[in-house]
Structures are given as structure tokens and as C-alpha cells.
Write a protein that holds these residues in place. Structure first.
Motif, PDB file in Angstrom:
ATOM      1  N   GLU A 290     -13.753   6.157   5.636  1.00  0.00           N
ATOM      2  CA  GLU A 290     -12.618   5.413   5.094  1.00  0.00           C
ATOM      3  C   GLU A 290     -11.354   5.821   5.826  1.00  0.00           C
ATOM      4  O   GLU A 290     -11.123   7.008   6.051  1.00  0.00           O
ATOM      5  CB  GLU A 290     -12.470   5.715   3.600  1.00  0.00           C
ATOM      6  CG  GLU A 290     -13.594   5.119   2.770  1.00  0.00           C
ATOM      7  CD  GLU A 290     -13.460   5.434   1.298  1.00  0.00           C
ATOM      8  OE1 GLU A 290     -12.829   6.471   0.969  1.00  0.00           O
ATOM      9  OE2 GLU A 290     -13.975   4.656   0.482  1.00  0.00           O
ATOM     10  N   LEU A 291     -10.538   4.866   6.190  1.00  0.00           N
ATOM     11  CA  LEU A 291      -9.284   5.183   6.874  1.00  0.00           C
ATOM     12  C   LEU A 291      -8.117   5.011   5.900  1.00  0.00           C
ATOM     13  O   LEU A 291      -7.914   3.916   5.379  1.00  0.00           O
ATOM     14  CB  LEU A 291      -9.083   4.269   8.086  1.00  0.00           C
ATOM     15  CG  LEU A 291     -10.133   4.343   9.182  1.00  0.00           C
ATOM     16  CD1 LEU A 291      -9.742   3.455  10.351  1.00  0.00           C
ATOM     17  CD2 LEU A 291     -10.323   5.781   9.661  1.00  0.00           C
ATOM     18  N   PRO A 292      -7.364   6.100   5.672  1.00  0.00           N
ATOM     19  CA  PRO A 292      -6.211   6.012   4.780  1.00  0.00           C
ATOM     20  C   PRO A 292      -4.972   5.509   5.535  1.00  0.00           C
ATOM     21  O   PRO A 292      -4.836   5.740   6.735  1.00  0.00           O
ATOM     22  CB  PRO A 292      -6.018   7.455   4.326  1.00  0.00           C
ATOM     23  CG  PRO A 292      -6.588   8.295   5.418  1.00  0.00           C
ATOM     24  CD  PRO A 292      -7.603   7.450   6.165  1.00  0.00           C
ATOM     25  N   SER A 293      -4.085   4.854   4.804  1.00  0.00           N
ATOM     26  CA  SER A 293      -2.890   4.292   5.448  1.00  0.00           C
ATOM     27  C   SER A 293      -1.946   5.398   5.899  1.00  0.00           C
ATOM     28  O   SER A 293      -1.656   6.322   5.151  1.00  0.00           O
ATOM     29  CB  SER A 293      -2.162   3.374   4.475  1.00  0.00           C
ATOM     30  OG  SER A 293      -0.986   2.894   5.085  1.00  0.00           O
ATOM     31  N   PRO A 294      -1.422   5.296   7.120  1.00  0.00           N
ATOM     32  CA  PRO A 294      -0.464   6.297   7.594  1.00  0.00           C
ATOM     33  C   PRO A 294       0.921   6.089   7.002  1.00  0.00           C
ATOM     34  O   PRO A 294       1.784   6.945   7.143  1.00  0.00           O
ATOM     35  CB  PRO A 294      -0.442   6.069   9.107  1.00  0.00           C
ATOM     36  CG  PRO A 294      -0.807   4.636   9.280  1.00  0.00           C
ATOM     37  CD  PRO A 294      -1.727   4.290   8.144  1.00  0.00           C
ATOM     38  N   GLN A 295       1.170   4.962   6.353  1.00  0.00           N
ATOM     39  CA  GLN A 295       2.514   4.703   5.837  1.00  0.00           C
ATOM     40  C   GLN A 295       2.430   3.815   4.606  1.00  0.00           C
ATOM     41  O   GLN A 295       1.416   3.174   4.347  1.00  0.00           O
ATOM     42  CB  GLN A 295       3.353   4.018   6.912  1.00  0.00           C
ATOM     43  CG  GLN A 295       2.837   2.636   7.293  1.00  0.00           C
ATOM     44  CD  GLN A 295       3.762   1.941   8.287  1.00  0.00           C
ATOM     45  OE1 GLN A 295       3.725   2.191   9.481  1.00  0.00           O
ATOM     46  NE2 GLN A 295       4.620   1.087   7.748  1.00  0.00           N
TER      47      GLN A 295
ATOM     48  N   GLY B 273       3.884   0.445   2.680  1.00  0.00           N
ATOM     49  CA  GLY B 273       4.434  -0.815   3.159  1.00  0.00           C
ATOM     50  C   GLY B 273       3.583  -1.989   2.735  1.00  0.00           C
ATOM     51  O   GLY B 273       2.652  -1.852   1.941  1.00  0.00           O
ATOM     52  N   VAL B 274       3.941  -3.141   3.294  1.00  0.00           N
ATOM     53  CA  VAL B 274       3.225  -4.377   2.973  1.00  0.00           C
ATOM     54  C   VAL B 274       2.364  -4.757   4.181  1.00  0.00           C
ATOM     55  O   VAL B 274       2.817  -4.687   5.322  1.00  0.00           O
ATOM     56  CB  VAL B 274       4.224  -5.509   2.650  1.00  0.00           C
ATOM     57  CG1 VAL B 274       3.483  -6.821   2.421  1.00  0.00           C
ATOM     58  CG2 VAL B 274       5.059  -5.136   1.440  1.00  0.00           C
TER      59      VAL B 274
ATOM     60  N   VAL C 260       0.836  -1.202   0.000  1.00  0.00           N
ATOM     61  CA  VAL C 260       0.000   0.000   0.000  1.00  0.00           C
ATOM     62  C   VAL C 260       0.868   1.248   0.000  1.00  0.00           C
ATOM     63  O   VAL C 260       2.021   1.213   0.421  1.00  0.00           O
ATOM     64  CB  VAL C 260      -0.966   0.034   1.217  1.00  0.00           C
ATOM     65  CG1 VAL C 260      -1.909  -1.140   1.178  1.00  0.00           C
ATOM     66  CG2 VAL C 260      -0.201   0.062   2.526  1.00  0.00           C
ATOM     67  N   THR C 261       0.289   2.330  -0.481  1.00  0.00           N
ATOM     68  CA  THR C 261       0.981   3.617  -0.477  1.00  0.00           C
ATOM     69  C   THR C 261       0.414   4.474   0.653  1.00  0.00           C
ATOM     70  O   THR C 261      -0.646   4.165   1.203  1.00  0.00           O
ATOM     71  CB  THR C 261       0.755   4.348  -1.815  1.00  0.00           C
ATOM     72  OG1 THR C 261      -0.662   4.448  -2.019  1.00  0.00           O
ATOM     73  CG2 THR C 261       1.370   3.577  -2.961  1.00  0.00           C
ATOM     74  N   VAL C 262       1.128   5.549   0.964  1.00  0.00           N
ATOM     75  CA  VAL C 262       0.642   6.474   1.984  1.00  0.00           C
ATOM     76  C   VAL C 262      -0.733   7.000   1.558  1.00  0.00           C
ATOM     77  O   VAL C 262      -0.930   7.347   0.391  1.00  0.00           O
ATOM     78  CB  VAL C 262       1.609   7.663   2.151  1.00  0.00           C
ATOM     79  CG1 VAL C 262       1.040   8.684   3.131  1.00  0.00           C
ATOM     80  CG2 VAL C 262       2.949   7.164   2.659  1.00  0.00           C
ATOM     81  N   ASN C 263      -1.657   7.023   2.480  1.00  0.00           N
ATOM     82  CA  ASN C 263      -3.007   7.555   2.259  1.00  0.00           C
ATOM     83  C   ASN C 263      -3.903   6.663   1.411  1.00  0.00           C
ATOM     84  O   ASN C 263      -5.033   7.043   1.109  1.00  0.00           O
ATOM     85  CB  ASN C 263      -2.987   8.968   1.660  1.00  0.00           C
ATOM     86  CG  ASN C 263      -2.439   9.982   2.655  1.00  0.00           C
ATOM     87  OD1 ASN C 263      -2.367   9.709   3.849  1.00  0.00           O
ATOM     88  ND2 ASN C 263      -2.038  11.143   2.171  1.00  0.00           N
ATOM     89  N   GLN C 264      -3.419   5.500   1.020  1.00  0.00           N
ATOM     90  CA  GLN C 264      -4.306   4.560   0.331  1.00  0.00           C
ATOM     91  C   GLN C 264      -5.344   4.055   1.341  1.00  0.00           C
ATOM     92  O   GLN C 264      -5.017   3.768   2.493  1.00  0.00           O
ATOM     93  CB  GLN C 264      -3.489   3.389  -0.214  1.00  0.00           C
ATOM     94  CG  GLN C 264      -4.360   2.373  -0.951  1.00  0.00           C
ATOM     95  CD  GLN C 264      -3.523   1.219  -1.505  1.00  0.00           C
ATOM     96  OE1 GLN C 264      -2.325   1.362  -1.747  1.00  0.00           O
ATOM     97  NE2 GLN C 264      -4.156   0.074  -1.697  1.00  0.00           N
ATOM     98  N   VAL C 265      -6.582   3.953   0.886  1.00  0.00           N
ATOM     99  CA  VAL C 265      -7.632   3.540   1.818  1.00  0.00           C
ATOM    100  C   VAL C 265      -7.430   2.081   2.225  1.00  0.00           C
ATOM    101  O   VAL C 265      -7.278   1.198   1.383  1.00  0.00           O
ATOM    102  CB  VAL C 265      -9.021   3.726   1.187  1.00  0.00           C
ATOM    103  CG1 VAL C 265     -10.097   3.141   2.086  1.00  0.00           C
ATOM    104  CG2 VAL C 265      -9.283   5.212   0.951  1.00  0.00           C
ATOM    105  N   LEU C 266      -7.395   1.836   3.545  1.00  0.00           N
ATOM    106  CA  LEU C 266      -7.196   0.491   4.069  1.00  0.00           C
ATOM    107  C   LEU C 266      -8.519  -0.190   4.378  1.00  0.00           C
ATOM    108  O   LEU C 266      -8.705  -1.367   4.123  1.00  0.00           O
ATOM    109  CB  LEU C 266      -6.384   0.546   5.372  1.00  0.00           C
ATOM    110  CG  LEU C 266      -4.964   1.096   5.308  1.00  0.00           C
ATOM    111  CD1 LEU C 266      -4.390   1.170   6.719  1.00  0.00           C
ATOM    112  CD2 LEU C 266      -4.102   0.204   4.441  1.00  0.00           C
TER     113      LEU C 266
END
Lengths: 465, 374
Positions: A53-58, A60-61, A36-42
Motif C-alpha cells: 500500500e502506498l500512503p499519500s506524501p501530502q 490535498g485533493v 486525502v490526509t498525509v499517509n492515507q493509503v492512495l
């Protein structure tokens, strides 16, 4: 404040709405192994206020998703673990129920690691630990022999292995929020017996429910049960546990309130709709109706509005002092959506032309399907139709939408032998059911209402009368 | 829900939704003074503001901010005003004036502190000539009016000196106009001829209340009964916002008295990250306003005029991403304030009671640590 190198390897459920304590996991947008990339929705979560929607803080895998869709998660609980250099090998594995089972030692460790980023603006690790200590007084061990799992052995769940976790009833009042206290009271559980996992040593709703579920089989085990029973239970298959939350919870509450407030009576009628189906086929050829869907449901909606005009009491609602008759037919349509059953209504449906009604039905269905139904659309309904036929059944005894007096169930239309012009013929027949509130309507009114709907469905021309 | 289109609302416009330069007789002279560099800067500032705002919203969803009030959709209204200000002007805004704040030299970390809970204010209002965000709805209009009355008394108005004469500006929303504070501010500003510009960003929604449930009159006419003339500008048109604000500010500095501007725009995001706008307004309405996007129309205009090209666009995109990364870092790097800090800003001079409270509190915290060490 300590910042161990493993920090931020986990994403904790944030408070997205000013003081929320928990949220339901609505759906995951990523899977284990995804990059995932930063801010991609998890993940999409449902709080008491909104779907968010919660975006990724970092970047990574994703190494692990620590909660399941549908699960209610406390704010501050890790929900995602990232792999890579930030991987946290110490993290406890997720339990069957998705909550992480940390031993007290790990808990403290975890707290130090993340003390300054609990939800972005929490207290420091030292401070919280100090408070927690005060919240957790030394616990005198107390044996509860009725707990089969409390015997040491491989069958117990991880948190049962925690020494004293199950067996200690603390002196003094237990910490818990008012709703949890209420639930404990309803379940007949002494909160002091529930092992707390909350940040302040408080008993969370999940703690209480876990305890309740564990207690259930214990109560059913006869007093003479042998200790081997725990080994036996470990061989039986796991139950699936679906948290009651969101729309399910609202539906449950509404149905209980309705079923135990309004005395329900249901009446049935079989109707030959062969000619109406032919009529609908003709209507489809009309240019003015070309852009809308002409369905039996549309005809029923129209028929119900017409029948209400002839039987206005069915559109009333009962209060202790008076029966209030609405001048408008706000026609509710029960819709099965991904998120559960909702009942938006078409306002002033009785005034609509067939085209308008068809358009309103289509719009309502589409918004419901997209999850965009607004609370306003679900308010002020006066009467509901539920189309159980689409699921392939003939009929049912529907429960009233709370506050309404009648609900019409539309069964499937099936081709069956039927008496037609003194002959047995294969005809298209459906079953209609009306459940009604007997406080307002007696059998006669219900029957007249249903038979009017039936007449209109058998021969739509009667609606011209 | 009633849909409002540009043609139905009479307002000053220089760029239509497609980015065509439309005749704007009263303001064409002012607009002709803008060079390519000015126009580019307006565009870039709007893009950077939006990137900042979406990043801040994401930070809230990641648990790094307690709350965030998005400015999405209001970029033109804020950047247009911001670029029309002079250094000596003073602005009193609400909590959603991120674009105006940037034009006063504030940095992302300055703005995020309050929402991360690490600061009670975030910056030195005097240094930036920009007051800390007002959280209480409409209160800043009174602060601005009082400040402007002070400027009158100090003779900082009407000297025909554009370098020195001060305009005071207050920014507020349509919801604030339903507050008594705003009517009081208008009363005093009108009666005292205070050099204050009331800049109302009508973003159509006061949390879940649409503007038409708050008033049946046009907001730009709100000041008339108080003796304050008003004008409505297309708040999604950065050129018009700049021109109308710039002209009004000059009048205010020259001693013409208070003025009222209604920038007609739309809040495309939630009121704050704590509410869900889908519960009170339709997707169709939001989509209609997306088609009137302030950044898109400026981009179309500048591309057509050859002021920006693909290379500049790519560069700006990279700059915006870099900016977002800096915002993330700046947010997470903000130190937690020491517990004693909260006592240090209550009074300017030492204060016995506050000092005692501070000592008691620190002693209490120390006792917790001792307990912990046992």
C-alpha cells in the motif's frame, strides 16, 4: 538544484523494494476529487515481491489518477496529481493507455522540477540530463512508409505527433534491459526502431509493447491501402487493452508449459448423485459436523482421495528418467479469486477425516478469497480438482496443473430425466471429467480412476470397501 | 505453525499481557526504584518510537527512503535497555535499534540518512557512545567485544565507580546467532572476560527463517559453553527488560565478565520494507503477538495505577503527531551530499590515491556538465 513551486504536486511511483523497476497498479483506494490526509493509503501496487500500500506524501485533493488498475507502471512515473496550490498546469494529460505523453521540451522541464525527488535518492537533475543526452544520439530521420499513423493529421496519437519519434532508427545499439531485449527478439522487432522514453534514453517494456501494438495493424494493411485508412480507423471504437501481469501472467505461463509438455487426454462420466445428496443432508445433522460446510465438493474431495488409493499412478509425476509416485495426496483446489486463478492444495488430504477435510477446504477457500494464500500452500500439489459447476457449466477439458498427472473437473449438478430403477425419473446428475497426462496414464487407468470416483459419488458407501 | 504463548516460555516478566504487575522476586527491588516519572517516560518513549517507525515506513512507501527496517513490536526490548544505560556505556547495534538510538540522544534525521542514501553513517559514534548501525549481520558483536577488551586494558571496569565504569553492549537478533561472527565474539568475550553485554532481541524471524529452523536450543543458553551466563526476559515487557538489563549492566561494569540476555519479542512488520512477511508466516501468528503488544500492556498498567489519564494520553497523541510531522520535514530537508564527500571519510589523514580518485571523479562530472552546455 531547482525547486519550482509546483513541485510535489505529483506523486511518482517509488521503488518500494530495493531495485524494482516497475509495479502493477492493483487497486486504487481513492478517486478523483477525494480529499486525502498525509499517509492515507492512495493505492495498492503489486511488485515482483509483494502487494504494497502506498500512503499519500501530502494532504490535498486528488486531481487526477494517472494510471489505471492493472496497468504496469515504471518506477518514477507520476501516478497521482494533486490539486490546489501545488497543481501543475503543465503536466501532460494522461493518454488512453494511462502513460503521460510528454513532448521532449516538457520532459526536460519536468525533469528539472523533480530531479531531486525521483525516487528519493536519485541523481540530480543536471546529472541525469547529461547522461540522457549521451544516450540519445542525433537521429537521422528515416521514412517508414508502412506506418499509416506517421502521416500528419488529427487521427494520430499524441506521441505520434512528436517529430521523428516514430521514424528514426538510430545507429548503434539501442539501450534496453535484457528482458526487454529478449521480448524484442521474440516479437521480431529491431529495438533501434522503437522510440525510447526511459530515463536514460532506454527502450522500456511499455515502449516496446506500444510499438508492437501500433505495428500490428500496419502489417495487416494491404500495400495498396489508401491514406484515408487512418481516418477510418479513428472512427472505429477503441479496443480495451488489459496488461498481462501478476496472476494472469503466471497462469498463462503455467498453462502453456503444461499444455505443451504433457499430452492431455480427457475422459467424461455422468453420475446420478441423488442418493449422495440425501446422504449429505443427513450428515449435516451430525453434531460433530455442525461447524463445517457439508458440500458435494467435500464429498468429491473425499472420493478423489479414495480413488487415488485404488489407482496410485494418477498421483505420480513424470520425469524423463522415472515416474515418481507421491505417498501423499496433496489435493489442489482451483480457486477463482479476485486476483485470478490460484491452486492451493491440502497437504496429505488422504489421511484426513471428513471433519478435517471440511475444515481444510474451508480454510483454504477463505485464505484464497482474502488473497492470503502462501506460496507453500501452492507448492507440492499432486492432483487437482476444479469445480467448474459453480459457474453453471456441465463439464470441461481442464489443463493439468504443471507437474501433476491428473485433474478432475466437477460439473454442475442438474435435475434431468434419467433412467432409475427401470423408469425415467428426474434425478440429480453431474458430469465428471478427468484430464490426465498420457505419458503416465493410458486410457485404461484414466477410465478406472474416473469410474471409481463416479462410483463413490453415486454411492458413498463403496468407500468403506 | 506452532504458537508460542507466554506461559510456555519461561522468562522474567513483571507485566503480563493484560498489564497486571506480576511478582518478579529477583527484580522487585530494582523495580521499586522506578518513580512515576520514569515509568511515564518509558511509556512515552515507546509511543514516540512507534510513531517514528510507522512514519519512516510511510516515507519509504512515498519514495523518500530507499529502505526501512521497522522496529514495530520491539519497542519494550529497546526502550527498556536504552533507559538502563549510563552515559559512559557504549552500544554496538544492528540496523534496527531505533529505540536504543533515541535513548542515546540521536535525532530522527540522524537515523534516516543512511536509508535515504545521503549518509554513510549518520552521527559521531563517540559523541553518542553509540556506534553507527551495522548492516552486516552480527559483525557488531565482534566490534563490541573488541571495544570491551580495550576497556579492560584501560582499567575502565571493576572500579566500583558507577559513574565511570563502562559496560559495552551489543544488540543483535536471533538471525545473527547463526552467524560465525557471533560465536567468535562469544569465544573472545568469554576467554578474555570482556565487559560486554550480549543483548539478543529474539524477534522470532530472520527475514523468512523462523528461529526454530536455526536452532533447536534456547537462545539465552547460547553463551553457556563459552562461559557466559544467560537469562531470558519477556521482550514485550518494558519493566522486565529495564530491570534485567539494568542489573546485568551493573554486573558487567563491576567486572563480573560478559553476560547474555535474550529479549523474547516479535517483529510485527516486515524484515525491511523490501520483503512481504505474508508470504512466509500466518496472520494468526501476527495477531497472537498483537495481543501481547508492549505499549498496550504498559498503558493498561499506568492507567490502572493512575500514572497516566485521558488528558495525558491526548497530549501524548498530539505530541506523537507533531513528532511525525517533524520527522517528515527532517527527512525531506536532508541535503544531498556533494559528490566529493564520499572520498573525505576514507582516511583520517590525506591519502594520495584517494585524492587522485577524487580529482578524477570530479573531472569526470565536470565533463558531463560541459557536454550538457554544448
Amino acid at each position: 538544484m531547482s525547486t519550482a513551486p509546483t513541485e510535489a504536486a505529483e506523486f511518482k511511483l517509488p521503488d518500494v523494494g530495493e531495485g524494482l523497476t516497475e509495479a502493477d497498479i492493483a487497486s486504487w483506494k481513492v478517486a478523483v476529487g477525494d480529499t486525502v490526509t498525509v499517509n492515507q493509503v492512495l493505492v495498492e501496487i503489486e511488485t515482483a515481491k509483494a502487494l504494497v500500500e502506498l500512503p499519500s506524501p501530502q494532504a490535498g485533493v486528488i486531481e487526477a489518477l494517472l494510471a489505471e488498475a492493472g496497468q504496469t507502471v515504471q518506477v518514477g512515473t507520476p501516478i497521482v496529481r494533486f490539486a490546489g496550490e501545488g497543481a501543475n498546469d503543465d503536466a501532460a494529460p494522461p493518454q488512453e493507455d494511462g502513460t503521460s505523453a510528454e513532448t521532449p521540451a516538457q520532459e526536460q522541464q519536468g525533469e528539472e522540477k523533480t530531479g531531486n525527488t525521483l525516487v528519493g535518492y536519485g541523481a540530480s537533475a543536471e546529472r541525469r540530463r547529461a547522461r540522457r543526452r549521451r544516450g540519445r544520439e542525433p537521429q537521422p530521420p528515416r521514412q517508414t512508409p508502412s506506418e499509416p499513423d506517421s502521416s500528419p493529421g488529427p487521427a494520430g496519437r499524441a506521441d505520434h505527433d512528436r517529430p521523428g519519434a516514430e521514424t528514426g532508427a538510430r545507429s548503434g545499439p539501442a539501450l534496453a534491459s535484457p528482458p526487454v531485449r529478449k521480448l524484442a527478439k521474440d516479437l521480431g522487432i529491431d529495438l533501434r526502431e522503437v522510440p525510447p522514453t526511459g530515463l536514460r534514453g532506454n527502450v522500456t517494456r511499455q515502449d516496446l509493447l506500444d510499438y508492437h501494438q501500433r505495428r500490428q495493424p500496419a502489417q495487416q494493411v494491404p500495400a495498396t491501402a489508401q491514406p484515408t485508412s487512418s481516418a477510418q480507423t479513428s472512427q472505429t471504437k477503441e479496443e480495451t487493452r488489459i496488461p498481462v501481469a501478476g496472476v494472469r501472467k503466471a497462469t498463462a505461463a503455467a498453462m502453456v508449459s503444461s499444455a505443451f509438455t504433457a499430452p492431455h487426454v480427457t475422459v467424461f462420466l455422468d453420475v446420478d448423485v441423488t442418493e449422495s445428496l440425501e446422504f449429505l443432508a443427513e450428515l449435516k445433522q451430525e453434531p460433530v459436523l455442525a461447524h463445517v460446510k457439508i458440500t458435494p465438493m467435500l464429498l468429491l474431495a473425499r472420493a478423489v482421495c479414495w480413488a487415488v488409493g485404488r489407482n496410485p499412478m494418477v498421483n505420480g509425476r513424470f520425469t524423463e528418467e522415472q515416474i515418481i509416485l507421491s505417498p501423499e495426496v496433496n489435493l489442489g483446489i482451483a480457486a477463482a479469486t479476485e486476483r485470478g486463478l490460484i491452486v492451493p492444495n491440502i497437504k496429505s488430504a488422504q489421511q484426513m477425516s471428513l471433519v478435517q477435510l471440511a475444515e481444510a477446504l474451508a480454510a483454504l477457500t477463505e485464505r484464497a478469497r482474502e488473497g492470503k494464500t502462501t506460496p507453500a500452500e501452492m507448492k507440492d500439489g499432486t492432483l487437482t480438482i476444479t469445480n467448474v459447476g459453480v459457474f453453471g457449466v456441465d463439464s470441461g477439458t481442464p489443463i493439468l496443473n504443471p507437474g501433476e498427472s491428473a485433474i478432475v473437473a466437477f460439473g454442475r449438478i442438474r435435475r434431468i430425466p434419467w433412467e432409475h430403477q427401470d423408469q425415467i425419473a428426474l434425478r440429480q446428475v453431474t458430469t465428471l471429467a478427468v484430464s490426465a497426462d498420457h505419458r503416465i496414464l493410458d486410457g485404461k487407468e484414466m477410465a478406472l480412476f474416473l469410474s471409481d470416483i463416479g462410483r463413490a459419488l453415486a454411492d458413498p458407501k463403496v468407500m468403506l470397501l | 505453525m506452532a504458537q508460542i504463548t507466554a506461559t510456555e516460555v519461561e522468562m522474567v516478566q513483571a507485566l503480563d499481557a493484560e498489564g497486571n504487575r506480576t511478582p518478579c522476586p529477583e527484580y522487585d527491588d530494582a523495580l521499586s526504584t522506578l518513580g512515576a516519572a520514569d515509568l511515564r517516560r518509558m511509556y512515552q518513549d515507546m509511543v514516540l518510537l512507534r510513531r517514528f517507525d510507522t512514519q519512516a515506513t510511510a516515507l519509504q512507501r512515498q519514495g523518500e527512503l530507499g529502505l526501512w527496517p521497522p522496529s514495530l513490536g520491539q519497542e519494550a526490548a529497546q526502550i527498556g535497555l536504552g533507559q538502563a544505560l549510563r552515559p559512559q556505556d557504549f552500544v554496538f547495534g544492528s540496523y534496527r535499534e531505533h529505540g536504543v538510538a533515541f535513548s542515546r540522544g540521536l535525532q530522527p534525521a540522524d537515523l534516516l540518512g543512511v536509508f535515504r542514501g545521503t549518509s554513510h553513517g549518520g552521527w559521531d559514534p563517540q559523541k553518542h557512545r553509540f556506534h553507527t548501525y551495522a548492516i552486516v549481520i552480527g559483525t557488531q558483536t565482534l566490534h563490541a567485544t573488541g571495544y570491551a577488551m580495550g576497556m579492560n586494558l584501560q582499567g575502565r571496569v571493576g572500579n566500583q565507580d558507577p559513574e565511570r565504569d563502562v559496560a559495552t553492549v551489543t544488540c543483535f537478533g536471533d538471525g545473527a546467532t547463526s552467524q560465525g561472527d557471533v560465536s567468535e565474539a562469544l569465544t573472545f568475550a568469554g576467554a578474555y572476560h570482556a565487559p560486554v553485554l550480549f543483548y539478543c532481541q529474539n524477534n522470532q524471524w530472520a527475514i523468512s527463517e523462523p528461529v526454530h529452523t536455526q536452532t533447536s536450543a534456547d537462545l539465552y543458553r547460547r553463551g553457556e559453553g563459552f562461559g557466559i551466563p544467560g537469562i531470558r526476559v519477556d521482550g514485550n515487557d518494558v519493566l522486565a527488560c529495564w530491570a534485567v538489563a539494568q542489573t546485568a549492566l551493573e554486573k558487567v561494569r563491576s567486572g563480573a565478565g560478559p553476560l547474555f540476555i535474550e529479549a523474547y519479542t516479535y517483529r510485527r512488520g516486515p524484515h525491511t520494507t523490501a520483503d512481504d512477511p505474508t508470504k512466509y508466516r500466518s496472520g494468526a501468528e501476527v495477531e497472537a503477538w498483537e495481543r501481547r503488544d508492549p505499549i498496550l500492556r504498559m498503558q493498561r498498567y499506568l492507567s490502572r495505577e493512575g500514572i497516566i489519564d485521558d488528558a495525558a494520553e491526548t497530549e501524548l497523541e498530539e505530541r506523537a503527531e507533531q513528532f511525525a510531522a517533524e520527522v517528515r520535514e527532517a527527512c525531506k530537508a536532508m541535503p544531498d551530499p556533494a559528490p566529493a564527500d564520499m572520498f573525505s571519510h576514507a582516511y583520517r589523514e590525506p591519502h594520495l590515491l584517494v585524492q587522485e580518485e577524487q580529482e578524477n571523479y570530479l573531472a569526470y562530472l565536470a565533463s558531463l556538465d560541459e557536454e550538457d552546455e554544448q
